[in-house]
Design an enzyme around this catalytic site. Structure first.
Site, PDB file in Angstrom:
ATOM      1  N   VAL A 132       0.910  -1.184  -0.097  1.00 58.42           N
ATOM      2  CA  VAL A 132      -0.128  -0.063   0.081  1.00 58.42           C
ATOM      3  C   VAL A 132       0.798   1.354  -0.032  1.00 58.42           C
ATOM      4  O   VAL A 132       1.806   1.293   0.643  1.00 58.42           O
ATOM      5  CB  VAL A 132      -1.154   0.034   1.201  1.00 58.42           C
ATOM      6  CG1 VAL A 132      -1.853   1.342   1.182  1.00 58.42           C
ATOM      7  CG2 VAL A 132      -1.442  -1.237   1.458  1.00 58.42           C
ATOM      8  N   GLY A 134       3.058   2.445  -1.862  1.00 55.91           N
ATOM      9  CA  GLY A 134       4.741   2.532  -2.339  1.00 55.91           C
ATOM     10  C   GLY A 134       5.537   2.666  -1.423  1.00 55.91           C
ATOM     11  O   GLY A 134       5.854   2.222  -0.292  1.00 55.91           O
ATOM     12  N   GLY A 187       3.080   6.684 -19.104  1.00 57.01           N
ATOM     13  CA  GLY A 187       3.449   5.247 -18.342  1.00 57.01           C
ATOM     14  C   GLY A 187       2.778   5.262 -17.007  1.00 57.01           C
ATOM     15  O   GLY A 187       3.225   4.419 -16.039  1.00 57.01           O
ATOM     16  N   GLU A 190      -1.798   1.449 -17.343  1.00 58.53           N
ATOM     17  CA  GLU A 190      -1.521   0.260 -18.132  1.00 58.53           C
ATOM     18  C   GLU A 190      -2.376   0.379 -19.161  1.00 58.53           C
ATOM     19  O   GLU A 190      -3.030   1.069 -19.252  1.00 58.53           O
ATOM     20  CB  GLU A 190      -1.719  -0.995 -17.214  1.00 58.53           C
ATOM     21  CG  GLU A 190      -1.382  -1.221 -15.775  1.00 58.53           C
ATOM     22  CD  GLU A 190      -0.016  -1.893 -15.647  1.00 58.53           C
ATOM     23  OE1 GLU A 190       0.380  -2.429 -16.689  1.00 58.53           O
ATOM     24  OE2 GLU A 190       0.529  -1.811 -14.658  1.00 58.53           O
ATOM     25  N   LYS A 205      -6.365  -2.525  -1.609  1.00 57.77           N
ATOM     26  CA  LYS A 205      -5.366  -1.806  -0.565  1.00 57.77           C
ATOM     27  C   LYS A 205      -6.064  -1.566   0.797  1.00 57.77           C
ATOM     28  O   LYS A 205      -5.651  -1.582   2.000  1.00 57.77           O
ATOM     29  CB  LYS A 205      -4.739  -0.595  -1.194  1.00 57.77           C
ATOM     30  CG  LYS A 205      -3.583  -0.975  -2.236  1.00 57.77           C
ATOM     31  CD  LYS A 205      -3.363   0.185  -3.076  1.00 57.77           C
ATOM     32  CE  LYS A 205      -2.215  -0.136  -4.121  1.00 57.77           C
ATOM     33  NZ  LYS A 205      -2.136   0.936  -5.266  1.00 57.77           N
ATOM     34  N   GLY A 302       5.972   2.632  -8.689  1.00 57.90           N
ATOM     35  CA  GLY A 302       7.374   3.002  -9.386  1.00 57.90           C
ATOM     36  C   GLY A 302       8.358   1.845  -8.661  1.00 57.90           C
ATOM     37  O   GLY A 302       8.361   1.722  -7.414  1.00 57.90           O
TER      38      GLY A 302
HETATM   39  N1  NAP Z   1       4.682  -1.871 -10.185  1.00 56.59           N
HETATM   40  C1  NAP Z   1       4.456  -0.961  -9.221  1.00 56.59           C
HETATM   41  O1  NAP Z   1       4.665   0.279  -9.238  1.00 56.59           O
HETATM   42  C2  NAP Z   1       3.990  -1.577  -7.956  1.00 56.59           C
HETATM   43  C3  NAP Z   1       4.067  -0.999  -6.871  1.00 56.59           C
HETATM   44  C4  NAP Z   1       3.370  -1.495  -5.420  1.00 56.59           C
HETATM   45  C5  NAP Z   1       3.245  -2.987  -5.636  1.00 56.59           C
HETATM   46  N2  NAP Z   1       3.399  -3.563  -6.958  1.00 56.59           N
HETATM   47  C6  NAP Z   1       3.321  -5.333  -6.865  1.00 56.59           C
HETATM   48  O2  NAP Z   1       4.469  -5.758  -6.766  1.00 56.59           O
HETATM   49  C7  NAP Z   1       4.258  -6.976  -7.594  1.00 56.59           C
HETATM   50  C8  NAP Z   1       5.310  -7.070  -9.008  1.00 56.59           C
HETATM   51  O3  NAP Z   1       4.593  -5.983  -9.723  1.00 56.59           O
HETATM   52  P1  NAP Z   1       5.579  -5.550 -11.130  1.00 56.59           P
HETATM   53  O4  NAP Z   1       5.173  -4.170 -11.361  1.00 56.59           O
HETATM   54  O5  NAP Z   1       7.152  -5.678 -10.634  1.00 56.59           O
HETATM   55  O6  NAP Z   1       5.027  -6.787 -12.024  1.00 56.59           O
HETATM   56  P2  NAP Z   1       5.937  -7.490 -13.360  1.00 56.59           P
HETATM   57  O7  NAP Z   1       6.721  -6.366 -13.830  1.00 56.59           O
HETATM   58  O8  NAP Z   1       4.958  -7.764 -14.180  1.00 56.59           O
HETATM   59  O9  NAP Z   1       7.046  -8.404 -12.915  1.00 56.59           O
HETATM   60  C9  NAP Z   1       6.592  -9.619 -12.367  1.00 56.59           C
HETATM   61  C10 NAP Z   1       7.454 -10.564 -12.856  1.00 56.59           C
HETATM   62  O10 NAP Z   1       7.057 -12.016 -12.147  1.00 56.59           O
HETATM   63  C11 NAP Z   1       7.233 -12.896 -13.310  1.00 56.59           C
HETATM   64  N3  NAP Z   1       6.553 -14.077 -12.926  1.00 56.59           N
HETATM   65  C12 NAP Z   1       5.103 -14.250 -13.027  1.00 56.59           C
HETATM   66  N4  NAP Z   1       4.845 -15.354 -12.790  1.00 56.59           N
HETATM   67  C13 NAP Z   1       5.806 -16.012 -12.507  1.00 56.59           C
HETATM   68  C14 NAP Z   1       5.935 -17.435 -12.038  1.00 56.59           C
HETATM   69  N5  NAP Z   1       4.976 -18.273 -11.737  1.00 56.59           N
HETATM   70  N6  NAP Z   1       7.493 -17.874 -11.680  1.00 56.59           N
HETATM   71  C15 NAP Z   1       8.386 -16.758 -11.935  1.00 56.59           C
HETATM   72  N7  NAP Z   1       8.279 -15.623 -12.199  1.00 56.59           N
HETATM   73  C16 NAP Z   1       6.884 -15.295 -12.505  1.00 56.59           C
HETATM   74  C17 NAP Z   1       6.926 -12.171 -14.567  1.00 56.59           C
HETATM   75  O11 NAP Z   1       7.151 -12.688 -15.929  1.00 56.59           O
HETATM   76  P3  NAP Z   1       6.330 -12.589 -17.135  1.00 56.59           P
HETATM   77  O12 NAP Z   1       6.536 -11.049 -17.310  1.00 56.59           O
HETATM   78  O13 NAP Z   1       7.215 -13.578 -18.109  1.00 56.59           O
HETATM   79  O14 NAP Z   1       5.023 -13.016 -16.761  1.00 56.59           O
HETATM   80  C18 NAP Z   1       7.431 -10.882 -14.434  1.00 56.59           C
HETATM   81  O15 NAP Z   1       8.801 -10.834 -14.709  1.00 56.59           O
HETATM   82  C19 NAP Z   1       2.843  -7.268  -7.894  1.00 56.59           C
HETATM   83  O16 NAP Z   1       2.134  -7.620  -6.764  1.00 56.59           O
HETATM   84  C20 NAP Z   1       2.440  -5.557  -7.745  1.00 56.59           C
HETATM   85  O17 NAP Z   1       0.758  -5.568  -7.733  1.00 56.59           O
HETATM   86  C21 NAP Z   1       3.942  -3.191  -8.123  1.00 56.59           C
END
Ligand code: NAP
Length: 429
Positions: A132, A134, A187, A190, A205, A302
């Site tokens: 929640v 960041g 960016g 999504e 959250k 981010g």
């Molecule tokens: N992005 C943000 O700003 C942000 C902020 C706060 C919290 N979060 C949380 O952080 C987490 C990650 O987010 P993200 O933005 O980093 O996502 P992301 O960029 O999509 O990264 C997820 C990674 O995990 C891989 N993956 C998926 N399933 C897998 C599995 N079964 N085994 C191994 N690797 C696997 C994906 O590969 P593929 O791409 O090949 O599927 C990808 O490389 C999420 O829970 C999100 O809600 C994100």
């Protein structure tokens, strides 16, 4: 110095950010926190794509077992997102005696209770600061800083995409669609923005915040959720003329023995601190009986802010481990509200915009129906006629019941003089 080994699952946006911080700041963190953190393994489905950080090939794997069953690994960091297999990975890591750090709000809102209970039973920790807000340390504040308080209210602007879109719409006459396009170009949204603009991400959250603030294991589906897609820039303009801003607010509010849990666009006074939280920024406003009012503000997403939160959890676990206080930060479920209030029973003031044909008697019919449903009008403004014969009528009501309002609007929208579904936005004082 205590040496701690971590296994990272998910080498995407946040995973890469965490790896970068742990690698580039290893000496800095040793000095500052007194623990030496090394990355033992990184697991991802895709090991070919270019990442913004370099790692030794030998620590990369596609096999999750290389992390879960490595006795040397102390902490598993889950950063793949989604429900399955993230849940299985976290539960198995705990069963294998490992602490867990996750940023996965969707999973915690769905299965947090089960995950925390298993961790508590095993004397292990689950860190979720990054789930929640960041980089905002709201989880630590609710768990520790405010532990002596009875929390009465949490208001969160906890979805940066929606906040950016509403802020953009407030700046000039851009429609929701135009503002979304700008957000996508920068960016901040999504290509499929559904989870953000529908309010679901905020509900996930809010479920986490409600568990910490009030001990209520709510799931996102127990939370009334309405997104921002029906808001028009004219609503933002009319609200401004009335002295309000429109924000997508996540609300957890003690109300007698029950808890109001809801996410929806909300009119808040332009004098409220939250009214000036614009762009992709997040903010969480907390009212407690000892602390009074507190506001947390910062970047809510981010790679950098989120990695800051993930690494903070890793360090705090590593330190607790070093002094043998493993179960110190367990989540206590002291339920201090009886139940979640039914949305039908919630009472708020309302802003309503009717789109009506400009002819005598329409306003009287609308007022009559509202009166029949015990809704009293605080102010009414008939806006100037547009090109068509349809004019916006903007009303502010006194406090009214959700159930009554829903019935009244259904009746009003069925009138032949009403040309579009009426827009109603709740008001928080
Ligand atoms: N992005 C943000 O700003 C942000 C902020 C706060 C919290 N979060 C949380 O952080 C987490 C990650 O987010 P993200 O933005 O980093 O996502 P992301 O960029 O999509 O990264 C997820 C990674 O995990 C891989 N993956 C998926 N399933 C897998 C599995 N079964 N085994 C191994 N690797 C696997 C994906 O590969 P593929 O791409 O090949 O599927 C990808 O490389 C999420 O829970 C999100 O809600 C994100």
């Amino acid at each position: 110095m205590k040496k701690i080994k971590v296994g990272i699952v998910g080498f995407g946006k946040i995973g890469s950010g965490v790896v970068k911080v742990l690698q580039s700041r290893r000496a800095f963190l040793k000095d500052k926190a007194g623990v030496d953190i090394t990355i033992a393994k990184i697991c991802d489905k895709d090991l070919e794509s270019k990442r913004p950080v370099k790692v030794k090939k030998s620590i990369l794997t596609r096999a999750i077992g290389k992390i879960l069953y490595d006795p040397e690994i102390d902490i598993v960091v889950e950063l793949i997102g989604g429900i399955r297999p993230a849940k299985d990975i976290i539960l198995e890591a705990l069963r294998q005696g490992k602490h867990v750090v996750t940023a996965n709000k969707a999973l915690l809102s769905e299965s947090g209770y089960e995950i925390f209970n298993l961790a508590n039973a095993l004397g292990l920790q689950v860190g979720f600061e990054a789930s929640v807000g960041g980089g905002i340390p709201i989880i630590m504040a609710l768990k520790e800083g405010f532990v002596a308080n009875r929390i009465n209210l949490i208001y969160g602007i906890i979805n940066g995409t929606s906040n950016f879109i509403l802020s953009k719409m407030a700046e000039g006459p851009s429609s929701f669609k135009e503002a979304l396009k700008i957000a996508q170009g920068k960016g901040y949204a999504e290509s499929d923005p559904y989870l953000d603009v529908s309010g679901i991400d905020s509900s996930n959250k809010l479920a986490v915040l409600a568990l910490l603030g009030f001990g209520i294991p709510a799931r996102a589906r127990d939370i009334y959720t309405e997104g921002i897609t029906l808001i028009e820039s004219s609503d933002i303009q009319y609200a401004k003329e009335l002295g309000y801003s429109i924000k997508l607010l996540a609300i957890a509010k003690r109300s007698g023995g029950s808890l109001e849990l809801r996410v929806h666009p909300t009119l808040i006074s332009r004098n409220h601190l939250l009214a000036n939280v614009n762009g992709v920024y997040n903010a969480v406003f907390v009212k407690g009986d000892l602390i009074g009012e507190n506001l947390f503000f910062g970047e809510g997403a981010g790679a950098n802010p989120t990695s800051s939160a993930v690494v903070s959890d890793i360090i705090s676990m590593a330190k607790a481990d070093a002094s043998g206080r493993t179960a110190e930060k367990k989540i206590a479920f002291r339920k201090d509200v009886e139940r979640i209030k039914k949305m039908d029973d919630v009472r708020t003031r309302f802003y309503i915009r009717f789109s009506a044909i400009d002819k005598p008697g329409v306003l009287a019919r609308i007022s009559g129906i509202l009166g029949k449903h015990k809704i009293s009008i605080a102010s009414v403004t008939q806006k100037e006629k547009r090109a068509s014969r349809v004019v916006p009528i903007v009303m502010m009501t006194h406090e009214a019941n959700e159930y009554d309002m829903a019935k009244a609007l259904k009746e009003i929208d069925a009138l032949s003089a009403i040309r579009k579904k009426s827009v109603r936005v709740r008001v928080e004082s």
